[in-house]
Motif scaffolding. Structure first.
Motif, short mmCIF file in Angstrom:
data_model
loop_
_atom_site.label_atom_id
_atom_site.label_comp_id
_atom_site.label_asym_id
_atom_site.label_seq_id
_atom_site.Cartn_x
_atom_site.Cartn_y
_atom_site.Cartn_z
N LEU A 9 0.77 -1.33 0.18
CA LEU A 9 0.57 0.50 0.41
C LEU A 9 0.65 0.86 -0.10
CD1 LEU A 9 -3.07 -1.06 2.45
CD2 LEU A 9 -3.52 -0.52 0.62
N LEU A 10 2.01 1.17 0.46
CA LEU A 10 2.72 2.19 0.89
C LEU A 10 3.76 2.55 -0.71
CD1 LEU A 10 4.58 2.56 4.02
CD2 LEU A 10 2.93 3.68 3.80
N TYR A 11 4.07 1.69 -1.59
CA TYR A 11 4.64 2.01 -2.58
C TYR A 11 3.80 2.09 -3.95
CZ TYR A 11 7.68 0.50 -5.88
OH TYR A 11 8.14 1.29 -7.26
N GLN A 12 2.40 1.44 -3.64
CA GLN A 12 1.70 1.37 -4.74
C GLN A 12 0.96 2.75 -4.64
OE1 GLN A 12 0.21 -2.00 -6.23
NE2 GLN A 12 1.65 -3.68 -4.83
N THR A 13 1.15 3.43 -3.75
CA THR A 13 0.22 4.18 -3.03
C THR A 13 0.74 5.67 -3.40
OG1 THR A 13 -1.47 4.11 -1.45
CG2 THR A 13 -1.71 3.73 -2.75
N GLY A 14 1.47 5.55 -2.33
CA GLY A 14 2.68 7.14 -2.20
C GLY A 14 1.92 7.68 -0.75
N MET A 15 0.56 6.49 0.05
CA MET A 15 0.45 7.64 0.73
C MET A 15 1.40 7.70 2.55
SD MET A 15 -2.56 4.40 2.88
CE MET A 15 -3.27 4.19 1.50
#
Length: 311
Positions: free
Chosen positions: A155-161
């Motif tokens: 999630l962190l890598y694929q969305t940049g959140m």
């Protein structure tokens, strides 16, 4: 030194304004509170009972030079800039509320900070991480803890959140039909970030496993610890650090590094700067432009390695 005094009522009102009207995060409001407590505590201990209307430029300058350097250790430029920003916001609020005729911050200048390029993980490193996940390496074990760790990384890598956005993510923010996530950013600003079908399938599988194995009382929250409790900052940091330690030697291995990595990889593969800005939830383009420097550095490296006249 005198015992620390509670914040004046007008400072408390300012913090309430940040929390209730500006909708700043609890973490940000706390940072403002700490800065104001330090400032008014310094004024009390150094100048005695001084009213808001009597605060002048030299009081502020004295705090920045002396109060932020206990034991002769100077504060960093970043720290000083942040505390100046706090005071500027506070005194601007005081003027707007007619507590002051003018702000004493007019002559206070922030120190310049040398711009540093965002640190990120190379694409081959992230590919290796995916291979590790497929191979079931220790950090991505087959149990629920491993499933949580893998989803955190993806999630962190694929969305940049941001880390806080990840921790607060709820299942109702997952829009499977439109293949996107609704992310609540700073100031509760909403943005929509597209996600891949495999990631949506991973989220669905994780949610089903959570209900089946954990029976978490916090079923609204997407990600939880193995004990069913919500994630916290420390837990997410440890997961990211453990995973990135497998594939990179960069010194800092925090969740924010994956946000930098997300943006840098997009830019390096030709993404439009404005599009990256929207995906990151930046309020201004200036905050996103720092990633163009990494792209330029990559172009310079390619040119130097490939062009016969580059050396």
């Amino acid at each position: 030194m005198k015992e620390e005094q509670p914040l004046p009522a007008f400072a408390q009102a300012f913090l309430a304004y940040l929390e209730l009207e500006k909708r700043y995060s609890p973490h940000t409001v706390l940072a403002y509170r700490v800065d104001l407590e330090q400032f008014f505590g310094y004024l009390e201990n150094t100048y005695g009972d001084i009213s808001l209307k009597d605060i002048r430029y030299f009081h502020i300058q004295s705090w920045l030079v002396t109060g932020l350097a206990p034991g002769g250790k100077s504060a960093t430029a970043v720290t000083i800039r942040r505390k100046i920003s706090t005071l500027k916001s506070f005194f601007k609020y005081a003027v707007r509320k007619q507590l002051l005729e003018q702000s004493p911050m007019a002559k206070v200048n922030s120190p310049k900070i040398r711009k540093r390029l965002p640190v990120f993980v190379e694409e081959k490193g992230m590919q290796q991480l995916e291979e590790n996940a497929a191979a079931g390496k220790p950090v991505f074990s087959d149990d629920f803890k491993g499933a949580t760790a893998r989803l955190i990384l993806d999630l962190l890598y694929q969305t940049g959140m941001r880390r806080a956005e990840l921790i607060g993510l709820k299942m109702q923010q997952v829009d499977t039909g439109n293949r996107q996530l609704k992310i609540l950013g700073k100031g509760n600003k909403e943005r929509f970030v597209p996600v891949s079908s495999p990631l949506l399938e991973q989220i669905a599988a994780y949610e089903a496993r959570k209900r089946r194995e954990i029976g978490s009382p916090d079923l609204e929250r997407l990600l939880v610890k193995p004990n069913g409790k919500p994630l916290d900052e420390s837990y997410v940091y440890k997961v990211v650090k453990a995973a990135l330690s497998q594939v990179t030697t960069i010194r800092k291995k925090s969740p924010h590094i994956l946000r930098h990595t997300f943006a840098t990889h997009l830019m390096n593969n030709g993404a439009d700067l404005n599009a990256v800005k929207e995906l990151l939830g930046h309020s201004s383009l200036a905050a996103t432009q720092v990633y163009t420097h990494n792209t330029i550095e990559k172009l310079k490296k390619v040119h130097q390695q490939a062009h016969p006249k580059a050396r």
